[in-house]
Design an enzyme around this catalytic site. Structure first.
Site, PDB file in Angstrom:
ATOM      1  N   LYS A  22      31.069  77.275  47.617  1.00 35.32           N
ATOM      2  CA  LYS A  22      29.973  77.246  48.597  1.00 35.32           C
ATOM      3  C   LYS A  22      28.977  78.357  48.301  1.00 35.32           C
ATOM      4  CE  LYS A  22      30.460  79.241  52.816  1.00 35.32           C
ATOM      5  NZ  LYS A  22      29.385  80.170  53.153  1.00 35.32           N
ATOM      6  N   ASN A  23      29.482  79.559  48.087  1.00 35.51           N
ATOM      7  CA  ASN A  23      28.572  80.706  47.977  1.00 35.51           C
ATOM      8  C   ASN A  23      27.913  80.816  46.619  1.00 35.51           C
ATOM      9  OD1 ASN A  23      29.197  81.185  50.584  1.00 35.51           O
ATOM     10  ND2 ASN A  23      30.546  82.935  50.195  1.00 35.51           N
ATOM     11  N   ARG A  92      22.601  80.215  58.561  1.00 34.23           N
ATOM     12  CA  ARG A  92      21.917  81.496  58.461  1.00 34.23           C
ATOM     13  C   ARG A  92      21.591  81.827  57.024  1.00 34.23           C
ATOM     14  NH1 ARG A  92      22.497  85.593  56.469  1.00 34.23           N
ATOM     15  NH2 ARG A  92      21.446  87.464  57.169  1.00 34.23           N
ATOM     16  N   CYS A 116      25.044  85.580  63.567  1.00 40.20           N
ATOM     17  CA  CYS A 116      25.953  84.430  63.569  1.00 40.20           C
ATOM     18  C   CYS A 116      27.281  84.922  64.118  1.00 40.20           C
ATOM     19  CB  CYS A 116      26.097  83.860  62.157  1.00 40.20           C
ATOM     20  SG  CYS A 116      27.025  84.947  61.119  1.00 40.20           S
ATOM     21  N   ARG A 121      23.873  90.202  61.097  1.00 37.61           N
ATOM     22  CA  ARG A 121      23.347  89.670  59.826  1.00 37.61           C
ATOM     23  C   ARG A 121      21.859  90.027  59.643  1.00 37.61           C
ATOM     24  NH1 ARG A 121      26.972  85.604  58.284  1.00 37.61           N
ATOM     25  NH2 ARG A 121      26.236  85.839  56.152  1.00 37.61           N
ATOM     26  N   PRO A 122      21.500  91.309  59.696  1.00 38.86           N
ATOM     27  CA  PRO A 122      20.088  91.679  59.508  1.00 38.86           C
ATOM     28  C   PRO A 122      19.600  91.271  58.114  1.00 38.86           C
ATOM     29  CG  PRO A 122      21.507  93.603  59.365  1.00 38.86           C
ATOM     30  CD  PRO A 122      22.375  92.474  59.827  1.00 38.86           C
ATOM     31  N   ILE A 123      18.276  91.227  57.956  1.00 38.36           N
ATOM     32  CA  ILE A 123      17.720  90.883  56.639  1.00 38.36           C
ATOM     33  C   ILE A 123      16.760  91.972  56.160  1.00 38.36           C
ATOM     34  CG2 ILE A 123      18.004  88.378  56.908  1.00 38.36           C
ATOM     35  CD1 ILE A 123      15.007  88.277  57.702  1.00 38.36           C
ATOM     36  N   ASP A 124      16.944  93.196  56.679  1.00 37.05           N
ATOM     37  CA  ASP A 124      16.047  94.298  56.314  1.00 37.05           C
ATOM     38  C   ASP A 124      16.038  94.581  54.812  1.00 37.05           C
ATOM     39  OD1 ASP A 124      18.752  95.050  57.024  1.00 37.05           O
ATOM     40  OD2 ASP A 124      18.172  97.093  56.578  1.00 37.05           O
ATOM     41  N   LEU A 125      17.182  94.448  54.165  1.00 36.56           N
ATOM     42  CA  LEU A 125      17.224  94.731  52.710  1.00 36.56           C
ATOM     43  C   LEU A 125      16.410  93.670  51.946  1.00 36.56           C
ATOM     44  CD1 LEU A 125      21.003  95.691  52.324  1.00 36.56           C
ATOM     45  CD2 LEU A 125      19.050  97.223  52.605  1.00 36.56           C
ATOM     46  N   ASP A 305      35.696  87.694  53.041  1.00 36.91           N
ATOM     47  CA  ASP A 305      35.865  86.282  53.419  1.00 36.91           C
ATOM     48  C   ASP A 305      37.321  85.841  53.459  1.00 36.91           C
ATOM     49  OD1 ASP A 305      32.856  85.134  51.676  1.00 36.91           O
ATOM     50  OD2 ASP A 305      33.160  86.207  53.556  1.00 36.91           O
ATOM     51  N   ILE A 327      32.758  95.210  55.960  1.00 35.04           N
ATOM     52  CA  ILE A 327      31.517  94.513  55.600  1.00 35.04           C
ATOM     53  C   ILE A 327      30.771  93.981  56.811  1.00 35.04           C
ATOM     54  CG2 ILE A 327      30.499  92.669  54.187  1.00 35.04           C
ATOM     55  CD1 ILE A 327      31.835  94.840  52.501  1.00 35.04           C
ATOM     56  N   ARG A 397      32.294  73.755  57.272  1.00 37.77           N
ATOM     57  CA  ARG A 397      31.140  74.363  56.596  1.00 37.77           C
ATOM     58  C   ARG A 397      31.514  74.809  55.189  1.00 37.77           C
ATOM     59  NH1 ARG A 397      28.504  79.120  59.475  1.00 37.77           N
ATOM     60  NH2 ARG A 397      27.514  79.064  57.442  1.00 37.77           N
TER      61      ARG A 397
HETATM   62  C1  EPZ Z   1      27.289  86.488  51.478  1.00 36.36           C
HETATM   63  O1  EPZ Z   1      26.664  86.698  52.739  1.00 36.36           O
HETATM   64  C2  EPZ Z   1      28.250  85.333  51.695  1.00 36.36           C
HETATM   65  N1  EPZ Z   1      27.504  84.141  52.074  1.00 36.36           N
HETATM   66  C3  EPZ Z   1      29.255  85.698  52.780  1.00 36.36           C
HETATM   67  O2  EPZ Z   1      30.176  84.617  52.885  1.00 36.36           O
HETATM   68  C4  EPZ Z   1      30.012  86.947  52.324  1.00 36.36           C
HETATM   69  O3  EPZ Z   1      30.910  87.340  53.354  1.00 36.36           O
HETATM   70  C5  EPZ Z   1      29.018  88.090  52.049  1.00 36.36           C
HETATM   71  O4  EPZ Z   1      28.036  87.644  51.079  1.00 36.36           O
HETATM   72  C6  EPZ Z   1      29.695  89.334  51.514  1.00 36.36           C
HETATM   73  O5  EPZ Z   1      30.391  89.034  50.373  1.00 36.36           O
HETATM   74  C7  EPZ Z   1      26.866  83.419  51.119  1.00 36.36           C
HETATM   75  O6  EPZ Z   1      26.876  83.771  49.961  1.00 36.36           O
HETATM   76  C8  EPZ Z   1      26.154  82.187  51.575  1.00 36.36           C
HETATM   77  P1  EPZ Z   1      25.548  90.494  52.405  1.00 36.36           P
HETATM   78  P2  EPZ Z   1      25.385  87.690  52.851  1.00 36.36           P
HETATM   79  O7  EPZ Z   1      24.073  90.447  52.403  1.00 36.36           O
HETATM   80  O8  EPZ Z   1      24.556  87.561  51.647  1.00 36.36           O
HETATM   81  C9  EPZ Z   1      24.537  93.771  55.673  1.00 36.36           C
HETATM   82  C10 EPZ Z   1      31.455  82.998  54.026  1.00 36.36           C
HETATM   83  O9  EPZ Z   1      32.359  83.053  54.874  1.00 36.36           O
HETATM   84  N2  EPZ Z   1      23.138  93.478  55.369  1.00 36.36           N
HETATM   85  O10 EPZ Z   1      26.266  90.948  51.188  1.00 36.36           O
HETATM   86  O11 EPZ Z   1      24.764  87.492  54.180  1.00 36.36           O
HETATM   87  C11 EPZ Z   1      25.218  92.615  56.401  1.00 36.36           C
HETATM   88  O12 EPZ Z   1      24.982  92.676  57.797  1.00 36.36           O
HETATM   89  C12 EPZ Z   1      30.235  83.899  54.140  1.00 36.36           C
HETATM   90  O13 EPZ Z   1      31.463  82.233  53.026  1.00 36.36           O
HETATM   91  C13 EPZ Z   1      22.145  94.285  55.921  1.00 36.36           C
HETATM   92  O14 EPZ Z   1      22.428  95.227  56.648  1.00 36.36           O
HETATM   93  O15 EPZ Z   1      26.144  89.090  52.836  1.00 36.36           O
HETATM   94  C14 EPZ Z   1      26.674  92.846  56.079  1.00 36.36           C
HETATM   95  O16 EPZ Z   1      27.183  93.828  56.965  1.00 36.36           O
HETATM   96  C15 EPZ Z   1      30.310  84.818  55.343  1.00 36.36           C
HETATM   97  N3  EPZ Z   1      20.844  93.999  55.666  1.00 36.36           N
HETATM   98  C16 EPZ Z   1      26.621  93.407  54.664  1.00 36.36           C
HETATM   99  O17 EPZ Z   1      25.281  93.894  54.467  1.00 36.36           O
HETATM  100  C17 EPZ Z   1      20.480  92.952  54.844  1.00 36.36           C
HETATM  101  O18 EPZ Z   1      19.267  92.757  54.615  1.00 36.36           O
HETATM  102  C18 EPZ Z   1      26.939  92.378  53.582  1.00 36.36           C
HETATM  103  O19 EPZ Z   1      25.985  91.371  53.680  1.00 36.36           O
HETATM  104  C19 EPZ Z   1      21.501  92.146  54.301  1.00 36.36           C
HETATM  105  C20 EPZ Z   1      22.819  92.429  54.566  1.00 36.36           C
END
Ligand code: EPZ
Length: 418
Positions: A22-23, A92, A116, A121-125, A305, A327, A397
């Protein structure tokens, strides 16, 4: 909402092939809008997040069909640059389309993805990186408007190795003249898969799997036929289902090098695990032992995960396992449901203390998120009696036909359609 009924206490035995990741497939699907051509993605899983991505592709004006795990996407006629709110709310991780739409159209409009089940799940980065590349971003009425007359090649440091932010930068920079460098990039195998797919389309990306990724811009990309990697989290989930029922299972089509952290903990918890090029054999030990300390970390650390399924296994271990979920800030929704099944778990913020019990008992429980739902299935397989698991669409999902696959291994599980 569908339910699963599970009669526990049966050992899983047998062999199954794990489906595509999926990912990995979600960012690859986003990449199919880049070339304005015809693309074939193989080993595409039949899961709800893929169906949501297909809806987005169609909303953008692309043609997309999934048949027998082969996704064909024709992005020639793509007309849109907006992802509607109802589509963003469905999934999301649609945020991953932003970089690709920007690359293709020079602008993108997406609704705020929002949090979610597992956290804010912020997107600031993502935003900070795109702004550094020259993207103008404004927010109004719940939508994010991005536009970029010209994107610049920058060195972008991620303060956290975010998977999604790494992928968005890769997708946004494929056509940017010069070299875009990402430092402290996410190292997950799914990032390598995206790199390999983009390079198969004619991009010039290198370094994925390490902390520094370089994207040298190219003029255009061509059609691609690409096979995505196997799903390492689904593979780990089925291995946990074997271990918790003290059954022996062979999981085929998996990359053992992708799941070393999980295999190490499975061995610590008493299983004998043997690997070959693309399969893993899990044979139970006499008892299920606790793991000393399970801390979720960015890859190649223990994956967040798979935390929930391993917590189900720890619930019936002979001893205490401590978890730290580093995480996501609220990824323990499955705890209250496991308690209903007789587990002994205490949580305090990101820490969970799991004291193993002799047996779990079947109960009516409900999935609160994708991986927490999978944990409840694992627990139900080991529990005495019948369990009913609600909100199965969370599990759908990310797991293709979970009840069919587990039935093949001897589980007594069926779906009750609502
Ligand atoms: C991906 O989510 C995966 N989803 C997640 O899998 C997985 O748990 C995660 O990476 C970590 O490995 C997909 O690939 C579709 P991150 P993503 O950005 O990209 C924080 C599943 O069950 N963060 O690495 O959203 C965030 O809040 C899903 O298959 C910021 O603060 O993960 C989290 O605490 C769940 N600001 C941490 O970083 C940002 O702009 C990791 O998030 C982005 C993220």
């Amino acid at each position: 909402m569908d339910k699963l009924t599970v009669t526990g206490g049966r050992r899983l035995e047998g062999q199954l092939r794990v489906h595509g990741s999926k990912n990995a497939v979600l960012p690859v699907i986003a990449a199919t809008v880049l070339n304005g051509g015809k693309n074939v993605i193989r080993n595409c899983p039949n899961i709800k997040d893929v169906y949501s991505s297909i809806e987005i592709l169609r909303y953008l004006g692309c043609e997309a069909e999934l048949k027998d795990n082969v996704l064909t996407v024709d992005s020639t006629q793509m007309t849109g640059d907006t992802i509607a709110e109802e589509l963003m709310r469905k999934m999301r991780s649609s945020i991953i389309f932003m970089g690709a739409i920007l690359s293709r159209c020079g602008k993108a409009k997406i609704s705020m993805p929002g949090g979610c089940e597992i956290g804010l799940r912020p997107i600031d980065l993502h935003m900070r990186a795109l702004k550094q590349m020259g993207v103008k971003i404004s927010e109004s009425h719940g939508y994010i408007h991005c536009s970029a007359d010209k994107l610049s090649a920058e060195e972008i440091h991620l303060e956290f190795p975010s998977v999604g932010a790494t992928e968005n930068i890769m997708l946004a920079s494929v056509f940017v003249k010069g070299s875009t460098i990402i430092t402290n990039a996410a190292r997950e195998p799914e990032i390598v898969d995206l790199q390999d797919c983009l390079n198969a389309m004619g991009a010039r990306v290198s370094g994925a799997g390490g902390s520094v990724i370089r994207i040298d811009g190219v003029e255009k990309l061509h059609d691609v036929q690409y096979t995505v990697m196997p799903d390492r989290i689904v593979a780990g989930t089925y291995l946990v289902c074997a271990a918790i029922t003290k059954g022996s299972v062979i999981v085929d089509g998996v990359r053992p090098d992708h799941i070393e952290a999980m295999l190490s903990v499975l061995r610590e918890m008493g299983s004998s695990v043997y690997v070959s090029t693309n399969s893993v054999v899990c044979i139970p030990g006499k008892t299920i032992k606790p793991a000393d300390y399970i801390r979720t970390m960015p890859y190649p650390g223990f994956p967040t995960d798979i935390q929930a399924p391993f917590m189900a296994l720890a619930s019936v271990a002979q001893g205490t396992t401590i978890f730290a979920e580093n995480i996501f800030e609220s990824r323990y929704k499955h705890v209250q449901e496991l308690l209903r099944m007789g587990a002994d778990i205490k949580t305090d913020g990101r820490v969970a203390v799991v004291r193993g019990v002799n047996k779990l008992t079947g109960a009516n429980v409900a999935a609160g998120d994708l991986r927490g739902g999978a944990a409840l299935v694992a627990a139900a397989l080991a529990a005495e009696g019948v369990s009913e698991i609600g909100n199965v669409e969370y599990i759908d999902r990310g797991y293709e036909n979970i009840e069919k696959n587990l039935s093949l291994l001897g589980a007594k599980i069926k779906r009750v359609k609502s």
